[in-house]
Design an enzyme around this catalytic site. Structure first.
Site, PDB file in Angstrom:
ATOM      1  N   ARG A  62       0.815  -1.220   0.000  1.00 23.06           N
ATOM      2  CA  ARG A  62       0.000   0.000   0.000  1.00 23.06           C
ATOM      3  C   ARG A  62       0.846   1.267   0.000  1.00 23.06           C
ATOM      4  O   ARG A  62       0.352   2.338  -0.360  1.00 23.06           O
ATOM      5  CB  ARG A  62      -0.987  -0.049   1.177  1.00 23.06           C
ATOM      6  CG  ARG A  62      -2.127  -1.037   0.927  1.00 23.06           C
ATOM      7  CD  ARG A  62      -2.963  -1.260   2.157  1.00 23.06           C
ATOM      8  NE  ARG A  62      -2.344  -2.167   3.093  1.00 23.06           N
ATOM      9  CZ  ARG A  62      -2.531  -2.148   4.400  1.00 23.06           C
ATOM     10  NH1 ARG A  62      -3.299  -1.231   4.942  1.00 23.06           N
ATOM     11  NH2 ARG A  62      -1.955  -3.036   5.178  1.00 23.06           N
ATOM     12  N   GLU A  99       2.678  -6.107  13.669  1.00 19.47           N
ATOM     13  CA  GLU A  99       1.574  -6.165  14.626  1.00 19.47           C
ATOM     14  C   GLU A  99       0.930  -7.548  14.580  1.00 19.47           C
ATOM     15  O   GLU A  99       0.465  -8.062  15.577  1.00 19.47           O
ATOM     16  CB  GLU A  99       0.522  -5.093  14.295  1.00 19.47           C
ATOM     17  CG  GLU A  99      -0.528  -4.918  15.370  1.00 19.47           C
ATOM     18  CD  GLU A  99      -1.656  -3.979  14.978  1.00 19.47           C
ATOM     19  OE1 GLU A  99      -1.679  -3.464  13.855  1.00 19.47           O
ATOM     20  OE2 GLU A  99      -2.551  -3.782  15.826  1.00 19.47           O
TER      21      GLU A  99
HETATM   22  O1  LIG Z   1       4.321  -0.575  11.639  1.00 20.14           O
HETATM   23  P1  LIG Z   1       4.203  -2.044  11.397  1.00 20.14           P
HETATM   24  O2  LIG Z   1       3.747  -2.804  12.605  1.00 20.14           O
HETATM   25  O3  LIG Z   1       5.434  -2.627  10.804  1.00 20.14           O
HETATM   26  O4  LIG Z   1       3.006  -2.270  10.358  1.00 20.14           O
HETATM   27  C1  LIG Z   1       2.784  -1.474   9.235  1.00 20.14           C
HETATM   28  C2  LIG Z   1       2.792  -2.283   7.974  1.00 20.14           C
HETATM   29  O5  LIG Z   1       1.700  -3.211   7.977  1.00 20.14           O
HETATM   30  C3  LIG Z   1       0.948  -3.061   6.789  1.00 20.14           C
HETATM   31  O6  LIG Z   1       1.448  -3.824   5.767  1.00 20.14           O
HETATM   32  P2  LIG Z   1       1.045  -5.322   5.496  1.00 20.14           P
HETATM   33  O7  LIG Z   1       2.154  -6.199   6.000  1.00 20.14           O
HETATM   34  O8  LIG Z   1      -0.331  -5.587   6.041  1.00 20.14           O
HETATM   35  O9  LIG Z   1       1.111  -5.397   3.917  1.00 20.14           O
HETATM   36  P3  LIG Z   1       0.291  -4.743   2.691  1.00 20.14           P
HETATM   37  O10 LIG Z   1       0.659  -3.269   2.616  1.00 20.14           O
HETATM   38  O11 LIG Z   1       0.823  -5.485   1.520  1.00 20.14           O
HETATM   39  O12 LIG Z   1      -1.189  -4.938   2.908  1.00 20.14           O
HETATM   40  C4  LIG Z   1       1.155  -1.600   6.432  1.00 20.14           C
HETATM   41  O13 LIG Z   1       0.897  -1.373   5.069  1.00 20.14           O
HETATM   42  C5  LIG Z   1       2.586  -1.366   6.797  1.00 20.14           C
HETATM   43  O14 LIG Z   1       3.475  -1.725   5.751  1.00 20.14           O
HETATM   44  N1  LIG Z   2      -4.261  -2.267  12.354  1.00 19.88           N
HETATM   45  C1  LIG Z   2      -3.781  -2.121  11.110  1.00 19.88           C
HETATM   46  N2  LIG Z   2      -4.578  -1.674  10.117  1.00 19.88           N
HETATM   47  C2  LIG Z   2      -4.086  -1.530   8.865  1.00 19.88           C
HETATM   48  N3  LIG Z   2      -2.838  -1.796   8.528  1.00 19.88           N
HETATM   49  C3  LIG Z   2      -2.017  -2.236   9.489  1.00 19.88           C
HETATM   50  N4  LIG Z   2      -0.720  -2.569   9.464  1.00 19.88           N
HETATM   51  C4  LIG Z   2      -0.361  -2.965  10.691  1.00 19.88           C
HETATM   52  N5  LIG Z   2      -1.400  -2.882  11.541  1.00 19.88           N
HETATM   53  C5  LIG Z   2      -2.446  -2.426  10.806  1.00 19.88           C
END
Ligand SMILES: O=P(O)(O)OC[C@H]1O[C@H](OP(=O)(O)OP(=O)(O)O)[C@H](O)[C@@H]1O
Ligand SMILES: Nc1ncnc2[nH]cnc12
Length: 176
Positions: A62, A99
């Site tokens: 994203r 997370e």
């Molecule tokens: O601060 P953090 O705890 O590291 O989490 C944040 C990350 O989690 C989500 O990505 P996700 O792994 O869900 O991947 P995506 O963007 O491909 O959906 C978000 O887009 C960040 O990259």
């Molecule tokens: N709670 C949350 N919602 C959306 N993106 C995330 N990436 C990590 N934690 C998330």
């Protein structure tokens, strides 16, 4: 007239227990249904980064969506930070906790030049593990993270604490 923050707040959707029980997932994808609002968001990030960065790094997936638009408006290169195994060599990797799990990210080791000032952009700052790992990759390549930017900061997870050793300029458009 609503502020940008109010418009973002009215658009983001909370999804309970996704992708795991107990997580309130912030679904930002409805922002992309609104081209006018998306334009305002990109402009807000560009305004904060103008004259301060030589490269924008966007985090998969994203972080790519507004990240490349920010880079184009700043007229600087855009570099993809991808999940492990997606980029061809030469790459360098960094592993970290999320997370809701564990992950490894990679970057092409030739794309960030020595001394480059880097903006790390993503959609959500949660624990900060992903952006911190990205800043470590930038450092290994000889670059310097000078700014982080996120649409959302989940402040209760204290993600900023992991990022301030790399850069104190942390732009977020809305906090929860
Ligand atoms: O601060 P953090 O705890 O590291 O989490 C944040 C990350 O989690 C989500 O990505 P996700 O792994 O869900 O991947 P995506 O963007 O491909 O959906 C978000 O887009 C960040 O990259
Ligand atoms: N709670 C949350 N919602 C959306 N993106 C995330 N990436 C990590 N934690 C998330």
């Amino acid at each position: 007239m609503s502020t940008l923050q109010e418009k973002i707040n009215q658009t983001i959707v909370d999804v309970n227990d996704f992708p795991k029980e107990g997580i309130v997932y912030k679904d930002i994808t409805p922002l992309f249904l609104n081209p006018e609002l998306s334009g305002e968001i990109v402009d807000a990030f560009v305004e904060k980064a103008k004259g301060k960065v030589d490269i924008v790094c966007g985090i998969e997936s994203r972080g790519f969506l507004y990240g490349i638009q920010i880079a184009q408006k700043l007229n600087v290169p855009f570099v993809l930070i991808r999940k492990a195994g997606k980029l061809p060599p030469p790459t360098i990797s960094e592993s970290y906790d999320l997370e809701y799990g564990q992950a490894t990210i990679e970057v092409n080791s030739n794309y960030i030049k020595d001394g480059a000032r880097v903006l790390i952009h993503d959609d959500v700052l949660a624990t900060g593990g992903t952006a911190e790992a990205c800043a470590k990759l930038v450092e290994k390549c000889g670059g310097k993270t000078t700014q982080f930017s996120f649409i959302v900061d989940l402040t209760f997870l204290n993600g900023k604490d992991k990022l301030t050793p790399f850069a104190t300029d942390i732009v977020t458009l809305i906090e929860y």
